[in-house]
Scaffold this motif. Structure first.
Motif, PDB file in Angstrom:
ATOM      1  N   ARG A  92       0.845  -1.191   0.000  1.00  0.00           N
ATOM      2  CA  ARG A  92       0.000   0.000   0.000  1.00  0.00           C
ATOM      3  C   ARG A  92       0.880   1.241   0.000  1.00  0.00           C
ATOM      4  O   ARG A  92       2.025   1.217   0.462  1.00  0.00           O
ATOM      5  N   LEU A  93       0.307   2.303  -0.540  1.00  0.00           N
ATOM      6  CA  LEU A  93       0.993   3.589  -0.498  1.00  0.00           C
ATOM      7  C   LEU A  93       0.649   4.255   0.825  1.00  0.00           C
ATOM      8  O   LEU A  93      -0.522   4.319   1.202  1.00  0.00           O
ATOM      9  N   ASP A  94       1.657   4.772   1.524  1.00  0.00           N
ATOM     10  CA  ASP A  94       1.349   5.456   2.776  1.00  0.00           C
ATOM     11  C   ASP A  94       0.973   6.908   2.484  1.00  0.00           C
ATOM     12  O   ASP A  94       0.899   7.329   1.326  1.00  0.00           O
ATOM     13  N   ASP A  95       0.721   7.655   3.532  1.00  0.00           N
ATOM     14  CA  ASP A  95       0.230   9.029   3.370  1.00  0.00           C
ATOM     15  C   ASP A  95       1.222   9.917   2.621  1.00  0.00           C
ATOM     16  O   ASP A  95       0.841  10.937   2.054  1.00  0.00           O
ATOM     17  N   GLU A  96       2.476   9.538   2.635  1.00  0.00           N
ATOM     18  CA  GLU A  96       3.485  10.339   1.923  1.00  0.00           C
ATOM     19  C   GLU A  96       3.773   9.819   0.519  1.00  0.00           C
ATOM     20  O   GLU A  96       4.690  10.296  -0.150  1.00  0.00           O
ATOM     21  N   GLY A  97       3.012   8.831   0.093  1.00  0.00           N
ATOM     22  CA  GLY A  97       3.218   8.297  -1.247  1.00  0.00           C
ATOM     23  C   GLY A  97       4.352   7.300  -1.351  1.00  0.00           C
ATOM     24  O   GLY A  97       4.792   6.963  -2.437  1.00  0.00           O
ATOM     25  N   GLU A  98       4.824   6.841  -0.181  1.00  0.00           N
ATOM     26  CA  GLU A  98       5.874   5.811  -0.163  1.00  0.00           C
ATOM     27  C   GLU A  98       5.207   4.445  -0.192  1.00  0.00           C
ATOM     28  O   GLU A  98       4.264   4.195   0.567  1.00  0.00           O
ATOM     29  N   LEU A  99       5.711   3.588  -1.041  1.00  0.00           N
ATOM     30  CA  LEU A  99       5.125   2.253  -1.109  1.00  0.00           C
ATOM     31  C   LEU A  99       5.645   1.396   0.041  1.00  0.00           C
ATOM     32  O   LEU A  99       6.847   1.289   0.268  1.00  0.00           O
TER      33      LEU A  99
END
Ligand code: SF4
Length: 64
Positions: free
Chosen positions: A25-32
């Motif tokens: 999943r992508l986290d809130d910062e767009g890091e996978l």
């Protein structure tokens, strides 16, 4: 099978998350974030689909 992401390549498109939401999943910062590095046999097809849909070939699978 193990799945991994090459962070320098990942652009955060999220197509892989759509293909295999149980695995990543992508986290809130767009890091996978890889949720399950060790892919259960039942999710092998989803993992392969995630690798295929990544437009920048940031995901890879290898024998554990
Ligand atoms: S599809 Fe590829 S570039 Fe997009 S979030 Fe997944 S690994 Fe990153």
């Amino acid at each position: 099978m193990k799945i991994s992401v090459e962070r320098a390549r990942c652009e955060g498109y999220g197509f892989c998350e759509q293909a295999a939401p149980t695995l990543m999943r992508l986290d809130d910062e767009g890091e996978l974030e890889i949720l399950l590095e060790e892919v259960p046999p039942a999710l092998t097809e989803a993992a392969e689909a995630a690798v295929r849909v990544c437009p920048v070939a940031a995901l890879g699978m290898a024998d554990a």
